[in-house]
Design a protein around this motif. Structure first.
Motif, PDB file in Angstrom:
ATOM      1  N   ARG A  54       0.932  -1.247   0.052  1.00 17.07           N
ATOM      2  CA  ARG A  54      -0.136   0.082  -0.002  1.00 17.07           C
ATOM      3  C   ARG A  54       0.965   1.221   0.077  1.00 17.07           C
ATOM      4  O   ARG A  54       1.708   1.402   0.763  1.00 17.07           O
ATOM      5  CB  ARG A  54      -0.963  -0.155   1.259  1.00 17.07           C
ATOM      6  CG  ARG A  54      -2.076  -1.145   1.273  1.00 17.07           C
ATOM      7  CD  ARG A  54      -2.742  -0.989   2.470  1.00 17.07           C
ATOM      8  NE  ARG A  54      -2.054  -1.444   3.717  1.00 17.07           N
ATOM      9  CZ  ARG A  54      -2.607  -1.465   5.003  1.00 17.07           C
ATOM     10  NH1 ARG A  54      -3.686  -0.596   5.087  1.00 17.07           N
ATOM     11  NH2 ARG A  54      -1.874  -1.727   5.941  1.00 17.07           N
TER      12      ARG A  54
ATOM     13  N   LEU B  71      -8.931   2.825  -6.915  1.00 11.03           N
ATOM     14  CA  LEU B  71      -8.555   1.493  -6.381  1.00 11.03           C
ATOM     15  C   LEU B  71      -8.185   1.773  -4.837  1.00 11.03           C
ATOM     16  O   LEU B  71      -7.992   2.753  -4.473  1.00 11.03           O
ATOM     17  CB  LEU B  71      -7.359   0.765  -6.825  1.00 11.03           C
ATOM     18  CG  LEU B  71      -7.263   0.757  -8.444  1.00 11.03           C
ATOM     19  CD1 LEU B  71      -5.870   0.209  -9.136  1.00 11.03           C
ATOM     20  CD2 LEU B  71      -8.180  -0.136  -8.842  1.00 11.03           C
ATOM     21  N   GLY B  72      -8.357   0.492  -4.243  1.00 11.39           N
ATOM     22  CA  GLY B  72      -7.918   0.480  -2.479  1.00 11.39           C
ATOM     23  C   GLY B  72      -7.400  -0.747  -2.284  1.00 11.39           C
ATOM     24  O   GLY B  72      -6.954  -1.672  -3.164  1.00 11.39           O
ATOM     25  N   ALA B  73      -7.569  -1.144  -0.954  1.00 15.36           N
ATOM     26  CA  ALA B  73      -6.866  -2.350  -0.357  1.00 15.36           C
ATOM     27  C   ALA B  73      -7.401  -3.482  -0.778  1.00 15.36           C
ATOM     28  O   ALA B  73      -6.781  -4.437  -1.187  1.00 15.36           O
ATOM     29  CB  ALA B  73      -6.823  -2.185   1.186  1.00 15.36           C
ATOM     30  N   ASP B  74      -8.862  -3.429  -1.201  1.00  8.33           N
ATOM     31  CA  ASP B  74      -9.593  -4.345  -1.723  1.00  8.33           C
ATOM     32  C   ASP B  74      -8.943  -5.155  -3.141  1.00  8.33           C
ATOM     33  O   ASP B  74      -9.242  -6.110  -3.689  1.00  8.33           O
ATOM     34  CB  ASP B  74     -10.881  -4.445  -1.607  1.00  8.33           C
ATOM     35  CG  ASP B  74     -11.624  -4.266  -0.293  1.00  8.33           C
ATOM     36  OD1 ASP B  74     -10.948  -4.709   0.578  1.00  8.33           O
ATOM     37  OD2 ASP B  74     -12.778  -3.887  -0.253  1.00  8.33           O
ATOM     38  N   ASP B  75      -8.191  -4.073  -3.670  1.00  5.43           N
ATOM     39  CA  ASP B  75      -7.784  -4.308  -5.073  1.00  5.43           C
ATOM     40  C   ASP B  75      -6.388  -4.846  -5.428  1.00  5.43           C
ATOM     41  O   ASP B  75      -5.846  -5.041  -6.236  1.00  5.43           O
ATOM     42  CB  ASP B  75      -7.883  -3.304  -5.994  1.00  5.43           C
ATOM     43  CG  ASP B  75      -9.588  -2.595  -5.953  1.00  5.43           C
ATOM     44  OD1 ASP B  75     -10.087  -3.321  -6.588  1.00  5.43           O
ATOM     45  OD2 ASP B  75      -9.633  -1.548  -5.552  1.00  5.43           O
TER      46      ASP B  75
ATOM     47  N   VAL C 148      -4.884  -7.788  -4.311  1.00  6.92           N
ATOM     48  CA  VAL C 148      -4.820  -9.115  -4.967  1.00  6.92           C
ATOM     49  C   VAL C 148      -4.890  -9.037  -6.600  1.00  6.92           C
ATOM     50  O   VAL C 148      -4.069  -9.810  -7.227  1.00  6.92           O
ATOM     51  CB  VAL C 148      -5.799 -10.007  -4.354  1.00  6.92           C
ATOM     52  CG1 VAL C 148      -5.749 -11.514  -5.221  1.00  6.92           C
ATOM     53  CG2 VAL C 148      -5.282 -10.453  -2.933  1.00  6.92           C
ATOM     54  N   GLN C 149      -6.030  -8.144  -6.975  1.00  4.83           N
ATOM     55  CA  GLN C 149      -6.108  -8.182  -8.483  1.00  4.83           C
ATOM     56  C   GLN C 149      -4.957  -7.390  -9.012  1.00  4.83           C
ATOM     57  O   GLN C 149      -4.372  -7.769 -10.224  1.00  4.83           O
ATOM     58  CB  GLN C 149      -7.416  -7.129  -8.761  1.00  4.83           C
ATOM     59  CG  GLN C 149      -7.433  -6.709 -10.092  1.00  4.83           C
ATOM     60  CD  GLN C 149      -8.415  -7.900 -10.924  1.00  4.83           C
ATOM     61  OE1 GLN C 149      -8.034  -9.051 -10.850  1.00  4.83           O
ATOM     62  NE2 GLN C 149      -9.022  -7.472 -11.705  1.00  4.83           N
TER      63      GLN C 149
ATOM     64  N   ALA D 256      -8.539   6.037  -0.403  1.00  6.81           N
ATOM     65  CA  ALA D 256      -8.942   4.674  -0.064  1.00  6.81           C
ATOM     66  C   ALA D 256      -8.112   4.521   1.475  1.00  6.81           C
ATOM     67  O   ALA D 256      -8.323   3.755   2.039  1.00  6.81           O
ATOM     68  CB  ALA D 256      -8.535   3.652  -1.026  1.00  6.81           C
ATOM     69  N   TYR D 257      -7.037   5.228   1.550  1.00  5.81           N
ATOM     70  CA  TYR D 257      -6.121   4.820   2.831  1.00  5.81           C
ATOM     71  C   TYR D 257      -6.124   5.923   3.734  1.00  5.81           C
ATOM     72  O   TYR D 257      -5.588   6.162   4.784  1.00  5.81           O
ATOM     73  CB  TYR D 257      -4.722   4.712   2.231  1.00  5.81           C
ATOM     74  CG  TYR D 257      -4.365   3.595   1.288  1.00  5.81           C
ATOM     75  CD1 TYR D 257      -5.242   2.286   1.318  1.00  5.81           C
ATOM     76  CD2 TYR D 257      -3.466   3.546   0.410  1.00  5.81           C
ATOM     77  CE1 TYR D 257      -5.032   1.252   0.660  1.00  5.81           C
ATOM     78  CE2 TYR D 257      -3.404   2.685  -0.451  1.00  5.81           C
ATOM     79  CZ  TYR D 257      -3.974   1.414  -0.421  1.00  5.81           C
ATOM     80  OH  TYR D 257      -3.738   0.317  -1.275  1.00  5.81           O
TER      81      TYR D 257
END
Length: 317
Positions: free
Chosen positions: A135, A292-296, A298-299, A313-314
């Protein structure tokens, strides 16, 4: 008309010993890129799963029976003769004593020394993923220069750090009050956070922290602006800028926007496919940016990114 490049899927393992050191293989003289160090593994054959391929390759290369663990990332990389996809997995455990069964040298390396070893382009983003944060917080600018706004800004930064953010780009334009705010943040959290200042090379040099270059600065510089112990990063939007960042010796880049974002409403999102095409043409670690954020994360790592860079996001509400 040139022949189409072949596509190869390689699976590599991160093997760690009881001291936390990581095993590297040295490529032999009868292979391309001889003498370079890499994470052990090899080509996935037709009909094999990634786990089966990696178990087989580690048995053949190192003489061990491995239990494959969690996935780390995929790295798409374009070479002169091939399109490579390097899939990287943790090795949970193994039986046997690793040795170079194919005549190759092997070595155990502390994570903080991995960057001292010359590696193929596809392995370099893996080193960054193992050593550095996934991040990257880009701070918003304080709304005004009054004391209350600065106090609120600093309180939110502190909450972001408490939530685990460890790499931060400070966007505080060079008014005396905002320079003081940056100095305060760096002084209080120097040892636990990797700080980069937005565009201000001289202030970064004075504070002993990193600098994040704007895309417009990349083409104006002919050498890395800070020594190796101070991070240098860059914002990029196309291949020419990524290549310029790599020539300058930047430690990483931010590439986007991947998706639509309120902060860049006029920019056309590139999408993940275009992001991957650009990523494959350089060896820089790259953060994906834009909507985008932390949930992205892995993608993002499926497409070769170090992780995700973001503001909203952060940044705590």
């Amino acid at each position: 008309m040139p022949s189409p490049k072949r596509s190869i899927h390689v699976v590599a393992g991160v093997i760690t010993d009881a001291r936390g050191r990581i095993l590297l293989n040295r490529r032999t003289e009868n292979r391309d890129m001889p003498g370079l160090w890499e994470f052990p593994g090899g080509k996935r054959e037709q009909g094999e799963t990634s786990e089966q391929a990696l178990v087989r390759e580690l048995r053949e290369e190192l003489g061990i029976e491995a239990e494959v663990g969690d996935w780390i990332m995929d790295v798409p990389q374009l070479y002169p003769d091939k399109h490579l996809r390097l899939e990287v997995r943790h090795i949970r455990s193994w039986k046997g004593s690793p040795r170079g069964r194919e005549g190759q040298a092997i070595t155990w390396v502390a994570p903080d020394r991995l960057s001292r070893y010359s590696m193929p382009p596809a392995d370099l983003p893996v080193v960054a993923a193992l050593r550095h944060p996934d991040r990257y917080l880009i701070t918003p600018e304080p709304t005004t220069d009054d004391a209350a706004a600065h106090q609120d800004w600093y309180a939110r930064l502190a909450r972001a750090l408490e939530a685990g953010v460890r790499r931060v780009q400070l966007r505080t334009p060079a008014s005396p009050a905002r320079v003081a705010l940056a100095e305060q943040a760096v002084a209080r959290h120097r040892g636990s956070v990797q700080w980069l200042l937005n565009r201000d090379i001289e202030l970064a040099r004075r504070l002993g922290v990193g600098v994040h270059l704007g895309a417009e600065q990349l083409l104006q510089l002919d050498a890395r602006p800070l020594p190796a112990d101070q991070l240098v990063a860059a914002s990029c939007h196309d291949l020419a800028q990524l290549q310029a960042a790599q020539r300058l010796g930047c430690d990483f880049a931010v590439l986007g926007p991947v998706q639509a974002t309120d902060s860049h409403r006029g920019a056309t999102p590139m999408g993940w496919e275009a992001f991957e095409v650009l990523r494959a043409q350089v060896s820089l670690p790259i953060y994906a940016l834009g909507g985008l954020g932390a949930d992205d994360i892995v993608q993002a790592r499926r497409h070769g990114a170090q992780g995700v860079a973001a503001i909203r996001a952060y940044w705590p509400a």
